[in-house]
Design an enzyme around this catalytic site. Structure first.
Site, PDB file in Angstrom:
ATOM      1  N   CYS A  94      -3.795  -7.179   8.253  1.00  0.00           N
ATOM      2  CA  CYS A  94      -3.389  -5.907   8.842  1.00  0.00           C
ATOM      3  C   CYS A  94      -3.508  -6.042  10.358  1.00  0.00           C
ATOM      4  O   CYS A  94      -3.550  -7.167  10.876  1.00  0.00           O
ATOM      5  CB  CYS A  94      -4.192  -4.736   8.277  1.00  0.00           C
ATOM      6  SG  CYS A  94      -5.934  -4.695   8.737  1.00  0.00           S
ATOM      7  N   ARG A 102      -7.658  -1.709   6.448  1.00  0.00           N
ATOM      8  CA  ARG A 102      -6.881  -1.997   5.250  1.00  0.00           C
ATOM      9  C   ARG A 102      -7.162  -3.370   4.651  1.00  0.00           C
ATOM     10  O   ARG A 102      -7.427  -3.489   3.449  1.00  0.00           O
ATOM     11  CB  ARG A 102      -5.378  -1.866   5.567  1.00  0.00           C
ATOM     12  CG  ARG A 102      -4.935  -0.456   5.879  1.00  0.00           C
ATOM     13  CD  ARG A 102      -3.509  -0.427   6.431  1.00  0.00           C
ATOM     14  NE  ARG A 102      -3.440  -0.981   7.785  1.00  0.00           N
ATOM     15  CZ  ARG A 102      -2.323  -1.095   8.494  1.00  0.00           C
ATOM     16  NH1 ARG A 102      -1.163  -0.712   7.955  1.00  0.00           N
ATOM     17  NH2 ARG A 102      -2.336  -1.581   9.723  1.00  0.00           N
ATOM     18  N   ASP A 139      -1.821   2.925   7.895  1.00  0.00           N
ATOM     19  CA  ASP A 139      -3.058   2.668   8.628  1.00  0.00           C
ATOM     20  C   ASP A 139      -3.877   3.960   8.703  1.00  0.00           C
ATOM     21  O   ASP A 139      -3.439   4.944   9.311  1.00  0.00           O
ATOM     22  CB  ASP A 139      -2.725   2.182  10.035  1.00  0.00           C
ATOM     23  CG  ASP A 139      -3.951   1.674  10.780  1.00  0.00           C
ATOM     24  OD1 ASP A 139      -5.086   1.869  10.286  1.00  0.00           O
ATOM     25  OD2 ASP A 139      -3.779   1.058  11.853  1.00  0.00           O
TER      26      ASP A 139
END
Length: 219
Positions: free
Chosen positions: A57, A63, A173
Site C-alpha cells: 500500500c 492496509r 485508504d
C-alpha cells in the site's frame, strides 16, 4: 505433514483406488479415476509449493499490514508453505508499527500484527517475491515507477481482482477516516484473502466433488 491435510488426501486416494477398480483403467483410454489422480498430484504440488507474497500500500501502516497478517494466518491454517510480507511505496513511515486502529481491529479479530514494521517497496522485491499485490491503483502505478525495468506484470496486480476479476477495485485508504473504515477494510481484505487461499488450494473442492460423486453413485 499436518493431519488436517493428510487425512483428506488419504481419503481421496482410497476413493480413487476404489473407482479405478470398478471402472478398470485402460492404458489407451484414461478413466475418470486416472484423471482424478492427475488432479490430485497437481493439488499436492500446489499445497506444498513454497511461495512468497508481498502486500503493498502507500505507507505500509494501515492496509498492507492487515493484508499481510490476514493472508499469513489463512495460509498457515490451510497448511500452505507461504511467507507473506508487506511494504509501502512512499516510505514515509519506515520502521514504524502498524497504525493503532489497524492493530485494534486486527486484535478484535484474533490477529496480532504489532510486531510488523513499515518498510519501503523496492525494485528488487520482484526478485524476492513470487506474487506482489497492490491494494489500490495508485499503489500499482507507484510500484511500476519504482521498479522500472524490473516490473513484472505476471507477478504484480491489484489485490481485489482476485475476488472481482477485471473490476480493478481499490481497497480504500482508511488513514484519514474513523475506526469504522478500518473495519470495512479488514472485511474486504479478509474476503479476498479467502479467495486467494481457495484459488491455490483446490484439493478441498476436488475432495468435495469426489465425495458428492461417490454418494450419487450409491443412490
Amino acid at each position: 505433514m499436518d493431519r488436517n491435510i493428510l487425512v483428506p488426501l488419504v481419503h481421496l486416494c482410497v476413493l480413487v483406488v476404489r473407482k479405478s477398480k470398478r471402472e478398470g483403467t485402460s492404458t489407451n483410454t484414461p478413466s475418470l479415476a486416472y484423471c482424478q489422480i492427475i488432479k490430485l498430484a497437481n493439488c499436492i504440488q500446489t499445497i506444498f509449493a513454497r511461495m512468497k507474497i508481498l502486500m503493498v500500500c502507500l505507507g505500509n501502516i494501515c492496509r498492507s499490514p492487515l493484508a499481510e497478517g490476514i493472508l499469513q494466518r489463512k495460509a498457515d491454517e490451510a497448511g500452505l508453505d507461504w511467507t507473506v510480507g508487506s511494504a509501502g511505496t512512499n516510505g514515509y513511515h519506515t520502521g514504524q508499527p502498524p497504525h493503532h486502529l489497524s492493530q485494534k481491529v486486527a486484535k478484535q479479530n484474533g490477529l496480532d500484527i504489532c510486531q510488523q514494521r513499515s518498510r519501503p517497496f523496492v525494485a528488487r522485491d520482484f526478485d524476492e517475491y513470487d506474487r506482489i499485490y497492490a491494494l489500490a491503483g495508485d499503489v500499482l502505478d507507484e510500484m511500476k515507477r519504482i521498479a522500472g525495468k524490473k516490473f513484472d506484470p505476471a507477478k504484480a496486480g491489484l489485490l481485489m481482482n482476485e475476488l472481482y476479476p477485471g473490476r480493478d477495485l481499490d481497497v480504500p485508504d482508511p488513514y484519514y477516516g474513523k475506526e469504522e473504515g478500518y473495519h470495512s477494510v479488514y472485511k474486504m481484505i479478509d474476503e479476498v484473502c479467502e479467495a486467494i487461499i481457495k484459488k491455490y488450494r483446490p484439493s478441498h473442492d476436488l475432495a468435495t466433488r469426489d465425495r458428492t460423486t461417490t454418494k450419487s453413485s450409491k443412490q
